[in-house]
Structures are given as structure tokens and as C-alpha cells.
Design an enzyme around this catalytic site. Structure first.
Site, PDB file in Angstrom:
ATOM      1  N   HIS A 121       0.823  -0.735  -0.068  1.00 20.46           N
ATOM      2  CA  HIS A 121       0.269  -0.614  -0.206  1.00 20.46           C
ATOM      3  C   HIS A 121       1.179   0.863  -0.248  1.00 20.46           C
ATOM      4  CE1 HIS A 121      -1.727  -3.007   2.588  1.00 20.46           C
ATOM      5  NE2 HIS A 121      -2.386  -2.814   2.113  1.00 20.46           N
ATOM      6  N   ARG A 144       2.063   6.277   4.769  1.00 24.44           N
ATOM      7  CA  ARG A 144       2.481   5.408   3.927  1.00 24.44           C
ATOM      8  C   ARG A 144       3.318   5.508   3.382  1.00 24.44           C
ATOM      9  NH1 ARG A 144      -2.486   2.989   2.526  1.00 24.44           N
ATOM     10  NH2 ARG A 144      -4.179   3.578   3.739  1.00 24.44           N
ATOM     11  N   ASP A 146      -5.269   8.213   1.890  1.00 28.48           N
ATOM     12  CA  ASP A 146      -5.985   7.320   0.970  1.00 28.48           C
ATOM     13  C   ASP A 146      -7.189   8.101   0.972  1.00 28.48           C
ATOM     14  OD1 ASP A 146      -7.232   6.664   3.082  1.00 28.48           O
ATOM     15  OD2 ASP A 146      -6.655   3.986   3.031  1.00 28.48           O
ATOM     16  N   GLY A 147      -7.249   9.944   1.088  1.00 35.37           N
ATOM     17  CA  GLY A 147      -8.148  10.197   1.542  1.00 35.37           C
ATOM     18  C   GLY A 147      -9.563   9.821   1.709  1.00 35.37           C
ATOM     19  N   ASP A 148      -9.600   9.047   2.289  1.00 39.08           N
ATOM     20  CA  ASP A 148     -10.696   8.767   2.422  1.00 39.08           C
ATOM     21  C   ASP A 148     -11.644   8.654   3.829  1.00 39.08           C
ATOM     22  OD1 ASP A 148      -9.138   7.182   3.813  1.00 39.08           O
ATOM     23  OD2 ASP A 148     -10.005   5.259   2.835  1.00 39.08           O
ATOM     24  N   GLY A 178      -5.435   0.420  19.088  1.00 43.02           N
ATOM     25  CA  GLY A 178      -4.551   1.222  17.714  1.00 43.02           C
ATOM     26  C   GLY A 178      -2.640   1.418  18.695  1.00 43.02           C
ATOM     27  N   GLY A 221      -7.434  12.071  11.847  1.00 44.18           N
ATOM     28  CA  GLY A 221      -8.318  11.961  12.430  1.00 44.18           C
ATOM     29  C   GLY A 221      -8.278  12.519  14.132  1.00 44.18           C
ATOM     30  N   ASP A 237      -3.100  16.370  11.118  1.00 45.20           N
ATOM     31  CA  ASP A 237      -3.774  14.975  11.274  1.00 45.20           C
ATOM     32  C   ASP A 237      -5.741  14.940  11.152  1.00 45.20           C
ATOM     33  OD1 ASP A 237      -3.951  11.717  11.093  1.00 45.20           O
ATOM     34  OD2 ASP A 237      -5.013  12.761  13.135  1.00 45.20           O
ATOM     35  N   GLY A 279     -13.263  11.534   4.989  1.00 44.98           N
ATOM     36  CA  GLY A 279     -14.097  11.833   4.934  1.00 44.98           C
ATOM     37  C   GLY A 279     -15.261  11.075   4.493  1.00 44.98           C
TER      38      GLY A 279
END
Lengths: 573, 573
Positions: free
Chosen positions: B217, B536, B391-393, B479, B551, B549, B395
Site C-alpha cells: 500500500h 504510508r 488515501d483520502g478516505d 490502536g 483524525g 492530522d 471524510g
């Protein structure tokens, strides 16, 4: 792009080495390709597939019990030679004959056709089943002109399963042709692939666009459209194939095939809609395949293939198989218990010619060596010309072919045979090493020319005319190109015409040849004004206008050089 | 790039629809993934694989007799939720327990870990075998930190074959862990892949360069080098894996795996040299695989995996299997004769709470609805922040998760249950729909917070502190992130600290929450100065410096909004 290679010139060799190393249980190497590691039982009809490489798992990936007996492996996107096809067929034959099956491309038709002729001369029954499933490549009323794409896979599988079941030769041919007649494909492309060692893609599709019906080597398609959604594409493919259905509704098997860079997840998204649309159209799908079965290196695109099944075709499609890349069910092995047998090479009888014939042989061998040197010196230039509208391999092919031809001619001449035998050996070697369309044409031309040269006296002007006529006839028979199609025929026809005219006027052989070579050179230059009749992708065909055809150019150069040599030979004497 | 999709948001759903439509003989769909279309015999240990999708044929392509009983299917490159893993496990269980096996990624560890806990509570034995084969991802002395890549395939296969042979639960776990301990992989990448609907690659490798050890990834690798020849690459891979060999010489099986755009012909060229080098090193290779077994969409690159075999591992590796994408030999089917059984959903008992608890439930459900609206309005902004280093996901994940959480909370509150049950339902729904790491953390945080809210009286300031403490504890347990790692922990720790301090000073619950939310907002903004601990690809980790960040930012925004709501609620009363 293709990134991993050592020497682009040996890419296919290196690939086969690794392939055989990975799958010794399934395949063993023979000259020209691979056959099953353990031969099928004696008396089984052999099914041999093949074509240019770069399409894995087609074709060598489907050799094994329940599927093919052998695969002929050409260079990337380049037809294997007739000698390759012959060699693999001899190794695969179990005494009941060989059915070749391959996609409909000019080079493959020629080479497998020559192999069938040669096998027939040797008493081995052989037949070609040519796959023509691509609905985008010619109208329905000209189905025989259609290209073979992923339909290859279904036709090979069905023919192989029939042979495994014990069908006789005629029945294997019948059911293979029946499968082809009931198979239709439509493909799309989003991006071209690059050949090993090249910087540029073989062809391109503009970003955000899709080439509908574009061939797997970039051959012209139907149209270019904006990039569709997955559902829209599913509809385009299903509608396009159903529009050509040989039957209403019914049962089909289906292949949704990815070309290399269009991946499994995308294919499944498309298949979800395609499966629904087929069901809505009343078409029942049996055992579909969604994945990579016929690739084109890293080309982006996919295609839908449907084969309308009857009970026989369904049974054969579902029959078990065990090959490197495709396995299904449990194979009741048809493998023989015998250990691998080496193919016994057919011994050529050496017939020593009279002195006059041996002298001609010496001139021929010397001329071929000089031609080989000339072509090697011009390799880059021919490569450059070919890269404009082709795949840039003309220079390399001519260099490899002519070097092999010269060596074979020297060996044969050294054994004292006559010029027809020398040119037979040289033509076979040239075609074998050059590969592709130009290789087979040059090989055939040399053999045909040689057939008309006398073994028992000096060659005369009339012999040259007859030989040139015969060479032209075999080139046109095999290549099916006409004057104006932007091929080497455009340089060969003026040569033959001028040679015949000059000799008719009483001009001597050497002078007539030189006059004819001059006409050929002029005609080769004039091919710059032409567009190829069938080319690769349309943009490349357009781009070739303004550039002379590399095949015509190299032919004219060779004819000119041969003229110089025989003139000097004449002066020396 | 990924070109074919309808709605990027439903890509995985659409992919599974097509996959199941293509392979009804092998798989059927259940919530969260797929299981065998016909269950295994009763009493067989179930082996369930899974992870994010985008890696076909891993993982759903290997479900079938001789291989996995089920596969949990997350969104592209995103861990499936604990609820998904639990659902597939329940459907696959044949009464002898479930062995999960997956690659070592944080999200998968968390979600499969939660599923194991939940299965245990329900009396189903379950265990996770985490694959750690990637030698480039951590030093040998920290093998447990290594990522799982193509070694997954070998470990799954061996564990599945053992279960098929009748191994009991402990023995399946033992042999799977043994296979993992004897498996090493090293990979390289030449180019990144694009996710459906995105314009840019997830990461990039500069043209003409190779990322050594780059994860599938885009996780950080070892180094970047000029592009090697095929032979040089073979040597790099063979030397790199042999340097970590758990045994001298010996027998191995090997996988030379292509990631998607590095094609079969190239892999065979590399394999030709790799096979020779292994033989020269005295390593015997048994039944290697050269092809695409664990892909990453259209990523360019490949890897070599070696598993050192003993007699047991060799037998299990060679055992037959029959799945959509991988078949070997003849499977003596372990399939039961029973028809497909529907999974009986575990009924939740509804316990109606006293009035005070029901009032709190109403506030909680209202707050979750407001949070869902807030996150939907900010979806693009969070996507933009996440695209810089992820990875832009983020949202989309937050929008999906919070909407599902709000709906579940409203339903539960409508049934009259207390706040702990409302937040349990909301947390499960959030984790299930959001997927990925942040989904599981939010789900766990809501459940843990809810556990500390009283059902029988109004919540007090001390309850909020206890709940926040519990939420932080579960986020950190799952986490494993510390302060400063540039995660949502960086906004959660200051919130909890400030909340506890304020309440300790005697400040009321509402005012304390607002003070804490302000501290959290400040800390979230300060994360812009940080680099992720593990990110990444390295360039993306660097690129994230200067950007807060996502999150942490979304957490602080939610806490602030909740503060406004409870304040208004207080004023209203």
C-alpha cells in the site's frame, strides 16, 4: 510499461526459460515452443496453439492434459516461423495428426500454412483452424477477415477437450470450426503497452478516452469515445456482442478478459452489470471466466467473449484440464506411460550438384553474406523507419534473418549442393530466425527463386526472370498484399516488371538486374506517399504518410547490392 | 490506474456482486464477505482469511474446498470491520472454531481481535494467526512488527489444507504459525496504483527508479535504487530473502508474485535467473508459483516469497484445492451434503431502562445525529486533509460511520434502552460502516464511553470523566498509538486530561467538557508540526508535515459540537 528484461533481443527466449523452469510438471521445451512434459497417449489427435508471445496465459500457459498438446511461441507480438510451427507439431504429434488453432493474423496464417504444407509432405496430417471472433474487425458478411482475440481460448479449449475425448481428426476440426462459428468478441482499450526495451507505447489512447474495437496489438478499431462508467461499458460490450448473436437467447459461456493493466476488481464490477444484462436478454451463462486469459503485456482494456453453446460445446467447455495457467475439475489423464521421446529429426539427403551448379551456389552464398552485412549495417535505419508506423523490429528481424540465411547457405554450398538446395536452406533459416511477416515472405521468396535456378549449368537471364516471377508469386500468395498497399510488394513488382522487360529487349542478365534494381529503388521511395491498407492503430497508419515503407526500402537496397555483386562477379570472370 | 467503476463509494460492493455472480459454484455472499457456497463438513476447523480488498485473488479468490472457508472483504486497502469478521466467521464456523489469518496491519489486528473477543463471548473458539513475512518492514529481531505480504498466501493455504485433513483447532493454529515462521518475502515497486475515482496514484516511484521493500500500500521501504535488469533484480530478491533464511539450503516453495502491472512474461524472465540462483545456493524449489496471487490494483512491482518446507508443510502446500482463482490436483471434497444453512442471527435482548436512563439515551441519540450532520458537511475537507498523507478516505469513512451510528442510536433509543446499550449499537454500526482503522477506533470509543454512563439516573460530571478515560483506554489498546504519533490520540489525550482537571477543580460537566474541547482543538491544530510514526510511503509522510492530522481534527470538531449541544440542552432544561 514492460520494465523487467535483460536483453530485449532475447526476451522471448528468457521468458520461455523461466516459464519451463516454473512448470516442469506441465511443459518441456522443444525448438519453436513447448509441448506437454509427458506426451498424450498414442493415437490422440494433437492440438497445437500458438502465435506471437506477450499474451500469457495464451498460448503456452494452456499446454497440458485436457488442453493443448503444444504451443508455438513467437517473439512478442510476432508470428512464430513455419519452422517453429513444424517443429512443435512434430514433437506433439502422436500419430493421429495435428490440428493447429490460432488467431487470424497474416503472419500466423502464412507460417502455420507453410507448416501444414511441410507436414503434409512428410506424411503428417495437419489442418489450421483460424479463429475469427472479433466483431469489430470486419463486418458480419466478411467473418473470415475478422481477427482472432479471446475467442482463441474457447476454440482451443473445445478442440483440445474433443481430442482428449477421442474425437478423430476430422471431428476435432469440425467441432473447433463449429466453436469458432458460434463465438463473438468485442473489446475496448484504454492505453497501449510497451515492448521490452522501448520507451514509447506501441500505440496510445488519449487520456479519458476509450478505443472501441481496438485490436490487441493496436489494430484499428471502430471508434473512439469518452471513457464510460463500468455499467455503460458492460452495456456496450453486451449489446455489441448480442447484436452479432448466431442464435436467439440460449446458453452461452462468457469470458470477460482483462488485457493486463485493467485489474480483477474492475472486471468484477463490469461483470456484475454484464451478468444482469445477459440474464435480462434471456441468455443463460454457463461457467464464465472473469480474469486475464489473453493479455497484451500491460495494455489497459478488456473484452467480452460469448460462445453460444449446444450440448456438445458445453460438455467440452466444462471438461477437465490441467495446465500451468488454467485448471478445471479432475483430469482422467490421457497421458501415456512412455517416457518423453525425443523427436527424431528428419534427415535431409545431400545431393551433390554438377560443377556449374556448385559455382552458382558459391555466388549465391557470397551474395547472401554480402546482403547480411549490408542489412546489419542498416539495422538502425530500418528500425527507425519501422518505428514510425510499426513496432520497430524490421531492422532487427532482417539482420537476424539474413545472418542465419547466409550461414545456412555457406554450409549448404560447402556440401556441394546446387543453388536450389542452397536457397531452400537459406530461406528456411531466414524465416525461422527473422520471425514475423517479413521473415516468412523473405524465406518463401528465396526458396521460390531458388527452385528456378538450374543445378547443371550456369544461370541465364531467363532463369533470373523466372525465379523473380516465382518469388513474387509466393510473396503475393502468402502476404495477400497488392500494389499500393505500402508493403515490399510495391518494390518487388516494379523489379520483376523491369527485369522481364529488359531481358525481353535482349539486355544481358547483369545489366537487366541493375536496371530492375533502379526501378525498385525508385518505387520504394515512392511508397512514402502511400497509407498502409491495414496497419496498426489508425493514428500510426496516418503517421506513416511521408515515410517510405521499411520492407520496400530494405528489399530495394538488397536488390541493388546483389546487382553490384553479380556485376563484379561478371567482371571478375 | 483504476478506470472502471460506477460509484467509487460502492466499488467494493459492486466488485463482490460481480465476483459472486461469476463464481456461484464456489462462493456465496454473507454480510461482511463470502463463504463457500457449500459449507464444509461439520466438525472441520474453519479457516477465514481477509483484509482490505484490491489484492485479488487475495483474499476472496481462494475460498473453496482445500482452501479458505470464508473471506472477510474490506473496502479497498481498508480493514474490514470487526462486525464483518464476526459475521463471516459465524457463517463459516462448522462447530470446531474459526482460525483467522491475515497480514499484519494495525486495522486488521484491531478488527479481527475484536471479532475474536466477541466470538469467544458467544462460545465460538477463535484465534488470529498474523502473517509477518516482509523482511523489509522491520529488522529480524522484531519479526512480530513485520508486515504480511505474499506470505499470506502460503500461510492460508497450509492452514486450510491442515483443517481439510482433519487437524484440530490447536494443530491448525500451530501449523499456520509454523508456516509463518518459515516464510520470508522481499518486494520491490516501480509505480503506485490509483484508487477508484481518484486522479492521482496513492504513491509514486520516480521514473527509472525502484523502491526496494516498499509495501503493497506504499508503506515505507528500505531504499530507492536505479531500475535494475531482470537478472539483477532476481539476485537482489534471492539474496535478500536468503539472508533471512530460517534454515541452511533445504527445500522451499517459492512465489514470484506480480502486483498487477508487472506482467507474466516479465516475471518469467526474472524467474529464469532466480531459479538458477536458488539452485546454485543449494536450495531445492518445490512447486513454485509465478504469477499474480496478491496484487495491489494496478501497482507495478513484484516480490519473492520463500517458505522453507518440512515434510508436513510440503504435503499441505501440495494438497489439492478448488477455488475461483487457485486450483490444484483433485480435491476429495470435504463439502457436507447439507444444503446451505442460513446463519441464525444472534437475537439481542431489549432491556428497557428507567426514565432517567431513557432521557440520557435521547440526548445521546440527538448528539450523534448532530455529529453525523456535522461530519457530512465537512466530508470534503477531511478528505482533502487525508489525501495529503493518506488515501483520502477519512471524510467518507467518517460520514458513513456517523450516519450509521446515528441511525442505530435512534432506533435503540426508540426502544427505550439506556445510554450504554444505545452507544453499544451506535459503536457497532459506526465501525461496521466506516471500516478501516478510524472506524474501529470510533466504534470502540463509543462503546467504552457508553459502558460508564448510568442507566438509572442522570449522568454527572464524574461519569463523563470515567467514560472519556475508558474511551481513551480502548483507543490506545486497539490502536497502539502514543502521543505525538500524529493520530487522533493527539487530540483525545488533551481532552481527557483537561476534562479530568476541570472536573477536579469543581467545574460542572458542561463547562468542563467545553474547556476540554477547546484544549483538544488546540492540540489537533498542533499536529500539523508532527510526522506520522508509521505512515504510508516515506515521501507522503514527509509531505504531511504542515498539515494537521485528519483524525485528530475531526475528533476535536466532534467534541466541540457535542459541547455546544449539551450546553444548549442544559440551557433548555
Amino acid at each position: 510499461m514492460t520494465r523487467l528484461y535483460d536483453d530485449p533481443a532475447t526476451f522471448t527466449e528468457d521468458m520461455v526459460t523461466g516459464f519451463v523452469a516454473a512448470h516442469p510438471q506441465h511443459v518441456r521445451r522443444v525448438p519453436g515452443g513447448v509441448v506437454r512434459s509427458r506426451p498424450a497417449r498414442a493415437g490422440k489427435v494433437a492440438v497445437v496453439t500458438g502465435g506471437g508471445s506477450g499474451h500469457y496465459p495464451a498460448f503456452c500457459g494452456v499446454v497440458g492434459p485436457g488442453f493443448a498438446d503444444g504451443a508455438v511461441i513467437g517473439n512478442i507480438f510476432t508470428s512464430p516461423s513455419a519452422a517453429d510451427a513444424h517443429s512443435v507439431a512434430r514433437a506433439a504429434d502422436r500419430g493421429a495428426g495435428v490440428v493447429f488453432s490460432f488467431g487470424n493474423y497474416a503472419g500466423d496464417n502464412m507460417n502455420f500454412g507453410l507448416a501444414v504444407e511441410r507436414l503434409a509432405r512428410e506424411g503428417v496430417r495437419a489442418h489450421n483452424v483460424v479463429v475469427t471472433d472479433d466483431v469489430a474487425s470486419a463486418p458480419a458478411e466478411e467473418q473470415a477477415k475478422r481477427r482472432g482475440v479471446v475467442g482463441d481460448f474457447v476454440v482451443f479449449k473445445v478442440a483440445s477437450a474433443a481430442a482428449e475425448e477421442g474425437y478423430d481428426f476430422d471431428e476435432v476440426v469440425r467441432v473447433a470450426e463449429h466453436a469458432n462459428a458460434r463465438t463473438r468478441s468485442l473489446g475496448v482499450a484504454f492505453d497501449g503497452c510497451t515492448l521490452p526495451g522501448q520507451d514509447h507505447a506501441l500505440f496510445e489512447v488519449p487520456e479519458g478516452r476509450m478505443g472501441l474495437g481496438l485490436g490487441i496489438h493496436g489494430e484499428p478499431g471502430v471508434s473512439e469515445t469518452p471513457m464510460p462508467s463500468a455499467s455503460e461499458l458492460a452495456k456496450t460490450l453486451v449489446d455489441g456482442v448480442l447484436a452479432e448473436a448466431p442464435a436467439e437467447g440460449g446458453r452461452v459461456t462468457a469470458i470477460l478478459n482483462g488485457l493486463g493493466a485493467t485489474k480483477y476488481e474492475e472486471l468484477f464490477v463490469v461483470w456484475g452489470t454484464a451478468a444482469r444484462l445477459l440474464a435480462e436478454a434471456g441468455v443463460e451463462v454457463v461457467a464464465p471466466e472473469v480474469g486475464e486469459l489473453v493479455t497484451s503485456l500491460d495494455m489497459a482494456g478488456c473484452s467480452l467473449t460469448l460462445t453460444w453453446l449446444d450440448d456438445e460445446l458445453e460438455r467440452l467447455w466444462l471438461a477437465p484440464a490441467d495446465t500451468p495457467a488454467y485448471r478445471r475439475g479432475t483430469i482422467e489423464s490421457s497421458t501415456s506411460d512412455v517416457e518423453v521421446e525425443d523427436v527424431v529429426p528428419v534427415e535431409q539427403e545431400v545431393v551433390v550438384a554438377p560443377e556449374a551448379g556448385q559455382a552458382t551456389s558459391g555466388v549465391v552464398a557470397g551474395a547472401l553474406r554480402a546482403v547480411a552485412d549490408l542489412l546489419r549495417d542498416n539495422e538502425d535505419e530500418f528500425g527507425r523507419l519501422d518505428a514510425i508506423a510499426g513496432d520497430g523490429d524490421h531492422g532487427r528481424g532482417m539482420t537476424r534473418g539474413s545472418a542465419a540465411g547466409a550461414e545456412a547457405a555457406e554450409t549448404a554450398a560447402g556440401q556441394g549442393v546446387g543453388p536450389s538446395a542452397v536457397l531452400l536452406e537459406a530461406g528456411d533459416a531466414w524465416a525461422s530466425k527473422a520471425g514475423g511477416t517479413s521473415g516468412v515472405l523473405w524465406g518463401a521468396a528465396l526458396r521460390s527463386f531458388g527452385d528456378l535456378l538450374p543445378d547443371d549449368r550456369e544461370a541465364r537471364a531467363a532463369d533470373l526472370v523466372a525465379g523473380a516471377d516465382a518469388a513474387l508469386a509466393s510473396v503475393q500468395r502468402l502476404g495477400r498484399a497488392e500494389l499500393g498497399d505500402k508493403t515490399l510488394v510495391d518494390a518487388l513488382v516494379p523489379f520483376v516488371d523491369e527485369l522481364r522487360a529488359a531481358v525481353g529487349e535482349g539486355v544481358g542478365g547483369v545489366a537487366a538486374w541493375r536496371r530492375a534494381a533502379t526501378a525498385s529503388t525508385k518505387a520504394a521511395a515512392a511508397t512514402a506517399q502511400l497509407r498502409p491498407r491495414t496497419g496498426r492503430a489508425r493514428p500510426l497508419a496516418e503517421r506513416s504518410v511521408g515515410t517510405p515503407d521499411p520492407g520496400a526500402t530494405s528489399l530495394a537496397l538488397v536488390l541493388t547490392r546483389v546487382g553490384e555483386l553479380i556485376e563484379r562477379g561478371g567482371e571478375d570472370q
